[in-house]
Design an enzyme around this catalytic site. Sequence first.
Site, PDB file in Angstrom:
ATOM      1  N   LYS A  82      13.647 -33.439 -27.900  1.00 52.97           N
ATOM      2  CA  LYS A  82      12.299 -32.502 -28.472  1.00 52.97           C
ATOM      3  C   LYS A  82      12.907 -31.771 -29.693  1.00 52.97           C
ATOM      4  CE  LYS A  82      13.491 -28.265 -25.620  1.00 52.97           C
ATOM      5  NZ  LYS A  82      13.487 -27.357 -26.879  1.00 52.97           N
ATOM      6  N   ASP A  83      14.179 -31.923 -30.034  1.00 50.24           N
ATOM      7  CA  ASP A  83      14.659 -31.195 -31.245  1.00 50.24           C
ATOM      8  C   ASP A  83      14.890 -32.179 -32.377  1.00 50.24           C
ATOM      9  OD1 ASP A  83      15.152 -28.871 -30.002  1.00 50.24           O
ATOM     10  OD2 ASP A  83      17.269 -29.446 -29.313  1.00 50.24           O
ATOM     11  N   ARG A 130       3.724 -23.404 -30.380  1.00 52.12           N
ATOM     12  CA  ARG A 130       3.029 -23.873 -29.279  1.00 52.12           C
ATOM     13  C   ARG A 130       2.861 -23.211 -27.996  1.00 52.12           C
ATOM     14  NH1 ARG A 130       5.034 -26.395 -25.034  1.00 52.12           N
ATOM     15  NH2 ARG A 130       7.097 -26.487 -25.973  1.00 52.12           N
ATOM     16  N   ARG A 131       4.115 -22.966 -27.555  1.00 51.89           N
ATOM     17  CA  ARG A 131       4.158 -21.944 -26.589  1.00 51.89           C
ATOM     18  C   ARG A 131       3.440 -20.613 -26.435  1.00 51.89           C
ATOM     19  NH1 ARG A 131      10.576 -22.647 -25.604  1.00 51.89           N
ATOM     20  NH2 ARG A 131      10.510 -24.533 -24.085  1.00 51.89           N
ATOM     21  N   ARG A 148      15.315 -16.508 -30.507  1.00 51.27           N
ATOM     22  CA  ARG A 148      16.137 -17.801 -30.894  1.00 51.27           C
ATOM     23  C   ARG A 148      17.631 -17.504 -30.426  1.00 51.27           C
ATOM     24  NH1 ARG A 148      16.585 -20.251 -35.614  1.00 51.27           N
ATOM     25  NH2 ARG A 148      18.137 -21.320 -34.545  1.00 51.27           N
TER      26      ARG A 148
END
Length: 303
Positions: A82-83, A130-131, A148
């Site tokens: 996903k990164d 998104r979240r 972060r």
Amino acid sequence: MKKNKILIGTRASKLALIYANRAKDEIAKVFSGEIELIKITTEGDQNQKDRLSDIGGKGLFSKKIEEELINKKIDLAVHALKDMPSEETDGLITNCFLERNDPREVLISRKKKKFNELDKNSIVGTSSFRREFQLKKIRKDLNYKLIRGNVDTRLKKLKNGEYDAIVLSKAGLASLKLENEITHEFSNKELMPSAGQGTIAIQCRKYDYEMIEFLKQINHKETSIGVKAEREILKVLDGDCETAVGAISKIQKDKIIIKGELFSLDGTKRYYHEVTCDLKDAFIGGSEVGKRLKEKSKGDYKK
């Protein structure tokens, strides 16, 4: 394979090393030589304050490792899929995936409350648009704030009172044996995950044919088909770190269901499409989902 030693490049974070060691263990099942992990600090690790989209996007977690791979300082690179940017870096190929971990999103709250139990105006930390947009669709009465840093850093910020709750991927917490911290699990319908979430990817040089053939021995076929279909959605959308897009697939015998979700740039509009197709047409299905989302949104997901 002719090599008697394999050098694997990885980020140096605790979670990245767990993923790299998992890859190392799988490789050790089919390789009798020495396997060494090479820790590489990426730009994404160095800057843990700013939003990724403001400092260069997802590639900040993979660029430095990929440079070492291209320059033949390492033989393989291990990434959290996903990164990785949706477009493959020239000269490299990512065609090996370990069996997918649980891709769902989870909540950890300071007072052990579930998401629907959080007090009004509670501060919820998340690292992605998104979240944030998905959560706002469920509860608009909460405050969503950027967070972060690695998992330990985020948990420390939560426990210090900077946030009332944080949202993370279950796969990462499970790998770190921190599942007991979870206070709420979201279904994939509530929070559709990032394409490929929960998957460890192994990358090599595009023309290292011996290594490509070797990696086929540890590639998990079902995971490979599913995550490639999901990433086709990203490729069609030509998204970046500001693109709020989720994707998930499910294989049922010889069929695959591919779902995609896209939000407008400001998060006020949600677009959804799903396709069920034959397993052999998975890439075409992923591409179709991407095209339909693009059509429905009329491009309002990009600046």
